[in-house]
Scaffold this motif. Structure first.
Motif, short mmCIF file in Angstrom:
data_model
loop_
_atom_site.label_atom_id
_atom_site.label_comp_id
_atom_site.label_asym_id
_atom_site.label_seq_id
_atom_site.Cartn_x
_atom_site.Cartn_y
_atom_site.Cartn_z
N THR A 150 0.81 -1.23 0.00
CA THR A 150 0.00 0.00 0.00
C THR A 150 0.84 1.27 0.00
OG1 THR A 150 -0.13 -0.09 2.42
CG2 THR A 150 -1.94 -1.11 1.17
N MET A 151 2.15 1.14 0.04
CA MET A 151 3.00 2.33 0.05
C MET A 151 4.36 1.99 -0.54
SD MET A 151 4.45 2.71 3.97
CE MET A 151 2.83 2.67 4.74
N HIS B 221 7.27 2.75 -7.95
CA HIS B 221 6.24 2.07 -7.16
C HIS B 221 5.51 3.08 -6.29
CE1 HIS B 221 4.36 -1.30 -5.18
NE2 HIS B 221 4.90 -1.02 -4.01
N PHE B 222 4.16 3.22 -6.46
CA PHE B 222 3.38 4.23 -5.75
C PHE B 222 4.05 5.61 -5.87
CE2 PHE B 222 1.97 0.37 -3.38
CZ PHE B 222 0.62 0.45 -3.68
N GLN C 251 2.56 8.80 -4.31
CA GLN C 251 2.69 9.00 -2.87
C GLN C 251 4.00 9.73 -2.53
OE1 GLN C 251 1.90 5.71 -0.23
NE2 GLN C 251 0.39 4.79 -1.63
#
Length: 268
Positions: free
Chosen positions: A20-21, A55-56, A59
């Protein structure tokens, strides 16, 4: 000083956190890994940074937008394809100040390295690249000649040797022990790479000229160490933690709380 932080990795060894992060935002010691590296670099005198993302990615960009560290931070976008370390540097090259060396630092590394001194030493050596190395026991070693110039790589378990020098490829190296003398074999030094290195503008230009988009920077170093001056700087008291696995998170908390790590941020 300018620097690049490798923050584009998938962080698979930190699952399920990285479901998720991004790894860069995993928190240790009350702050994301990215913040620890950014602040270490600022303490070392860095005024310009490049952070690569994949990746992400959103964020990380949102995090950087929300935090003003008082220095120039640029994002190198690898969302379409993860380019590995060499390809990442190649993609980011246009974001560097072409008149300064660039210090490369993995986002998941915590250490007691005096980054300002290491960067300064790389400039004084006038090398194309300088790699921070140690005498850590491992399976894979960089091979340096008696002047600490990179000449190859070896896996001491399999006996494999990589080098553009035919005479180095003929050598056989054995696993060192804790004794210092065992790291000097065949008139060469065996050293473990730390993941921290500095590229002069000449090396950045050579990376840009590579006819590939995705490649490891270590392959570049090994393929070009016969024509570029790539040096190793040995840190015999290196304390380094790779925050790559879930079971390393508590060790990272302890590492950050250690006075040696805190003091290393302000040494020169």
């Amino acid at each position: 000083m300018q620097a690049m932080i490798f923050a584009a990795g998938l962080g698979t060894r930190l699952k399920p956190l990285t479901d998720t992060m991004p790894k860069a935002l995993v928190r240790v010691g009350g702050a994301p890994l990215l913040e620890h590296v950014v602040r270490r670099l600022i303490d070392a005198g860095c005024s310009r940074m490049v952070v690569n993302v994949h990746h992400f990615a959103d964020q990380i960009t949102d995090y950087l937008d929300a935090h003003n560290y008082g220095v120039d931070i640029h994002v190198s976008d690898e969302t379409e394809q993860l380019l590995d370390t060499g390809g990442g540097i190649k993609r980011a090259a246009s974001l560097f100040d072409q008149h300064q060396p660039v210090l490369i630092h993995n986002v998941d590394i915590l250490s007691n390295v005096d980054l300002a001194a290491f960067y300064r030493h790389s400039q004084e050596a006038k090398a194309d690249a300088m790699l921070l190395v140690s005498r850590r026991i491992t399976q894979r070693y960089l091979v340096f000649d008696s002047n600490m110039r990179l000449v190859g790589w070896t896996n001491v378990d399999t006996g494999e040797v990589k080098s553009p020098h035919a005479e180095i490829r003929q050598l056989h190296f054995v696993s060192p022990t804790e004794e210092d003398s065992s790291y000097y074999q065949n008139n060469c030094y065996l050293c473990a790479f730390s993941g921290i290195h500095v590229l002069a503008s000449s090396a950045v230009q050579a990376v840009e000229a590579v006819d590939a988009e995705k490649f490891p920077i270590m392959d570049f170093y090994l393929n070009n160490c016969d024509r570029l001056d790539i040096r190793g700087e040995l840190k015999t008291d290196l304390h380094l933690l790779d925050v790559g696995k879930l079971d390393s998170l508590q060790a990272a908390e302890d590492f950050i709380a250690n006075s040696e790590y805190r003091n290393s941020k302000t040494e020169n």
